[in-house]
Design a protein around this motif. Structure first.
Motif, PDB file in Angstrom:
ATOM      1  N   VAL A 291      -3.283   3.834  -5.937  1.00  0.00           N
ATOM      2  CA  VAL A 291      -3.498   4.428  -4.614  1.00  0.00           C
ATOM      3  C   VAL A 291      -3.787   3.327  -3.594  1.00  0.00           C
ATOM      4  N   ALA A 292      -4.664   2.396  -3.970  1.00  0.00           N
ATOM      5  CA  ALA A 292      -5.007   1.301  -3.060  1.00  0.00           C
ATOM      6  C   ALA A 292      -3.780   0.438  -2.749  1.00  0.00           C
ATOM      7  N   GLU A 293      -2.966   0.175  -3.772  1.00  0.00           N
ATOM      8  CA  GLU A 293      -1.763  -0.629  -3.572  1.00  0.00           C
ATOM      9  C   GLU A 293      -0.756   0.106  -2.682  1.00  0.00           C
ATOM     10  N   ASN A 294      -0.587   1.399  -2.938  1.00  0.00           N
ATOM     11  CA  ASN A 294       0.325   2.191  -2.101  1.00  0.00           C
ATOM     12  C   ASN A 294      -0.144   2.224  -0.650  1.00  0.00           C
ATOM     13  N   GLN A 295      -1.464   2.378  -0.482  1.00  0.00           N
ATOM     14  CA  GLN A 295      -1.996   2.464   0.878  1.00  0.00           C
ATOM     15  C   GLN A 295      -1.779   1.161   1.634  1.00  0.00           C
ATOM     16  N   GLU A 317       7.132   9.078   0.812  1.00  0.00           N
ATOM     17  CA  GLU A 317       7.072   9.225  -0.644  1.00  0.00           C
ATOM     18  C   GLU A 317       5.768   8.670  -1.199  1.00  0.00           C
ATOM     19  N   LEU A 318       5.345   7.533  -0.695  1.00  0.00           N
ATOM     20  CA  LEU A 318       4.091   6.928  -1.154  1.00  0.00           C
ATOM     21  C   LEU A 318       2.899   7.805  -0.775  1.00  0.00           C
ATOM     22  N   GLU A 319       2.947   8.430   0.379  1.00  0.00           N
ATOM     23  CA  GLU A 319       1.856   9.314   0.774  1.00  0.00           C
ATOM     24  C   GLU A 319       1.776  10.530  -0.144  1.00  0.00           C
ATOM     25  N   ARG A 320       2.949  11.086  -0.528  1.00  0.00           N
ATOM     26  CA  ARG A 320       2.942  12.216  -1.468  1.00  0.00           C
ATOM     27  C   ARG A 320       2.424  11.766  -2.837  1.00  0.00           C
ATOM     28  N   GLU A 321       2.857  10.587  -3.262  1.00  0.00           N
ATOM     29  CA  GLU A 321       2.382  10.077  -4.547  1.00  0.00           C
ATOM     30  C   GLU A 321       0.869   9.872  -4.520  1.00  0.00           C
ATOM     31  N   ASN A 322       0.348   9.377  -3.416  1.00  0.00           N
ATOM     32  CA  ASN A 322      -1.091   9.139  -3.330  1.00  0.00           C
ATOM     33  C   ASN A 322      -1.894  10.427  -3.426  1.00  0.00           C
ATOM     34  N   VAL A 323      -1.374  11.507  -2.838  1.00  0.00           N
ATOM     35  CA  VAL A 323      -2.062  12.795  -2.968  1.00  0.00           C
ATOM     36  C   VAL A 323      -2.184  13.166  -4.445  1.00  0.00           C
ATOM     37  N   VAL A 416      12.626   2.664  -9.502  1.00  0.00           N
ATOM     38  CA  VAL A 416      11.719   3.801  -9.589  1.00  0.00           C
ATOM     39  C   VAL A 416      11.156   4.130  -8.211  1.00  0.00           C
ATOM     40  N   PHE A 417      10.796   3.089  -7.432  1.00  0.00           N
ATOM     41  CA  PHE A 417      10.286   3.289  -6.079  1.00  0.00           C
ATOM     42  C   PHE A 417      10.978   2.306  -5.142  1.00  0.00           C
ATOM     43  N   PRO A 418      11.710   2.766  -4.147  1.00  0.00           N
ATOM     44  CA  PRO A 418      11.998   4.183  -3.890  1.00  0.00           C
ATOM     45  C   PRO A 418      12.892   4.769  -4.968  1.00  0.00           C
ATOM     46  N   ALA A 419      12.704   6.047  -5.240  1.00  0.00           N
ATOM     47  CA  ALA A 419      13.431   6.700  -6.327  1.00  0.00           C
ATOM     48  C   ALA A 419      14.934   6.601  -6.118  1.00  0.00           C
TER      49      ALA A 419
END
Length: 597
Positions: A291-295, A317-323, A416-419
């Protein structure tokens, strides 16, 4: 290099003194940090009436211990560096005196030598030789030269003593900086890294702290790979040994187990043989870090906005993953990650509560179909967890479900990211590939072994196992049987097919659930697994259904609408939609009849 060429006074005593002062300041900072943490722990112990409070206290106690260890080490560093700076300064002062004296004496030796040469030249040129005065002068010069050379030798010996003194000072400084505890850690780290088997490496991890474990694996990245090769049985025996005769914390883990969960969560969270609850706890730590890395990535994109749709899509996509991942990191978690390795495209989510003692009565393993990706676990709208979650909710027994995506599924792209996805043709080719199914089946069988061993409980009967595959997921489950997996019940939801060498197990009940769908139309041609499909295999009991869309279709319905219905039906069979209620009811009823508990 000779001793005379060594510089025993090299270094900056003032700089060393500054390092000592910095260590003392850091000791004060650590002391303040420990004081604040202890204050938080005292408050949490009395005011935080929740499971999260207990987890915070357990983890905090480990950190308090680490604070104390660090403070002792930093304080020792300050004392050692201060003494080392004084000693280096003294050595440098003596060295300067010796160096100056050596220069003076060496000059005197050269003068005496030059005078002797001049004297001998004069004697050779003079017709009068053998003068007593010349002999006296010559002897005086030679005595002076000999005395000077003796003094030079004395300076050399003193210089050698300074070199030894500096070596001793360096050794004392190094020993003091590392200290006894660090020395023990270094010795333990060497032993672990010299292990030749994963079982040997596992045994040698016991007793290391959170910081020591993090340092060990951070400096030796191949160590995790070695340990991952251990058999699930060896891992479970080792894991249990870490709690034997040791008090357990509120989360059911010993201090040694907690240290591993906090220090190397990516290893423990994906290590077959570790119990499910511990793997979920470890992957919660990994999720929080992700989460920290995505943010950080999201913030970086926001600071440098680009008129690039791909950048905006990645941010979303990263925001959805973080949720989703924040749910995994929560206490208690709302998302339970049994397996989580983002880089390797591995994610297995556990639904339901694994009992603190014993094992559940039934375990579902749900495998989604072609082109399933990690983002399907957190996408908006219906998700891949829905069908399995409905089963655990409605079956009326103590059960858990694992929604399984371990590695690349057919149609998954290289990124994998972005898918990323492959083309539809490539995806269908992989889904229809027996070698691809066999390889995936081996991974699924390994998952089952790891879960069976890690989830086993003394005195509890083994859970009944149900494998549920949607579309290609059925091929994955069937192929896992060739790799040694045993299922009490296999349920195919519009399943793809079986590899040529497969035949059903007499101890397994097989059921096929399907609507009239697009895959079935293609299967009728023999293209998909050459008619080795669940609806044509004698091992499977057949359950066929009519959807609302089917009932709304008439003889004059346009072909495009008929095609849309076939596609919708293929997805409908794996949902918890009210339209799919009969499928779920029948599956649960079949489990009651065939697998009574």
């Amino acid at each position: 290099m000779s001793v005379d060429e060594v510089d025993p006074g090299k270094g900056d005593p003032a700089g060393i003194a500054r390092l000592a002062r910095v260590r003392r300041e850091k000791h004060d900072d650590l002391g303040l940090g420990r004081h604040r943490l202890e204050s938080c722990l005292r408050w949490a112990a009395t005011e935080w009436r929740a499971e999260a409070g207990s987890a915070f206290c357990d983890a905090g106690e480990l950190l308090v211990t680490e604070f104390a260890t660090l403070m002792d080490a930093v304080e020792q560093h300050g004392v050692v560096l201060e003494a080392y700076g004084v000693e280096v300064g003294d050595i440098a002062s003596v060295q300067r005196l010796l160096d100056r004296r050596r220069v003076e004496v060496a000059a005197a030796v050269r003068r005496a030598s030059d005078s002797l040469l001049v004297l001998e030249a004069e004697e050779a040129a003079s017709p009068f030789s053998g003068s007593d005065l010349r002999d006296v002068e010559r002897q005086a010069l030679r005595r002076g030269e000999e005395a000077d050379r003796t003094e030079l030798a004395w300076v050399g010996r003193r210089w050698a003593e300074l070199v030894e003194r500096r070596d001793a000072a360096d050794g004392a400084c190094i020993a003091g900086l590392y200290g006894a505890a660090a020395g023990e850690f270094l010795a333990a780290a060497v032993e672990v890294c010299e292990s030749t088997t994963p079982e040997e490496a596992l045994r040698r991890l016991d007793g290391l702290s959170v910081v020591e474990l993090a340092l060990l694996f951070g400096e030796n990245p191949l160590l995790a790979g070695l340990i991952a090769q251990a058999s699930p049985e060896a891992v479970r025996e080792w894991w249990d040994s870490l709690a034997r005769l040791r008090p357990l914390q509120s989360d059911g883990l010993s201090v040694a187990q907690q240290a591993l969960v906090l220090a190397v969560p990516s290893l423990i969270g994906n290590l077959d043989g570790v119990p499910p609850r511990a793997r979920v706890a470890a992957n919660a730590v990994t999720a929080a870090r992700q989460v920290a890395e995505n943010q950080a990535t999201i913030d970086d994109i926001a600071r440098h906005p680009l008129d690039d749709p791909r950048a905006r899509e990645l941010m979303a996509e990263l925001e959805r993953e973080n949720v989703y991942l924040r749910g995994a990191a929560a206490v208690p978690p709302t998302v339970q990650l049994y397996t989580y390795d983002r880089a390797a495209d591995r994610l297995v989510e556990m639904l339901g509560e694994w009992p603190e003692a014993g094992a559940p009565e039934r375990i579902y393993t749900y495998v989604p179909g072609t082109s399933a990706q990690m983002k399907d676990f957190w996408k908006d709208g219906p998700g891949v967890q829905d069908f399995a979650r409905r089963l655990t909710r409605d079956d009326g027994i103590d059960s858990v479900a694992f929604v399984y995506k371990d590695g690349r599924f057919p149609g998954g792209g290289d990124e994998v990211f972005p898918a990323e996805k492959k083309s539809l043709v490539a995806a269908l080719a992989q889904a229809n590939s027996s070698p691809f199914a066999r390889e995936s089946g081996e991974r699924l069988a390994a998952f089952r072994v790891g879960l069976d061993v890690g989830g086993a409980s003394v005195g509890s009967p083994p859970p009944r196992t149900v494998g549920i595959g949607h579309s290609w997921g059925t091929a994955n489950i069937i192929a896992s049987e060739l790799a040694g997996a045993h299922w009490d019940h296999v349920a195919s939801l519009a399943g793809a097919g079986a590899v040529p060498e497969w035949s059903g197990s007499p101890d397994t009940e097989y059921d096929s659930y399907r609507y009239d769908d697009a895959l079935g139309v293609v299967q009728a041609t023999g293209i998909v697994y050459r008619h080795r499909n669940p609806q044509y295999l004698g091992e499977f009991e057949q359950h066929e259904y009519e959807s609302d869309a089917d009932r709304a279709t008439r003889w004059d319905t346009p072909a495009i609408v008929r095609l849309a219905t076939l596609l919708l039906n293929h997805a409908l069979i794996a949902t918890d939609s009210a339209q799919n209620d009969q499928v779920i009811v029948d599956l649960l009823e079949e489990l009651k009849v065939v697998d009574p508990l």
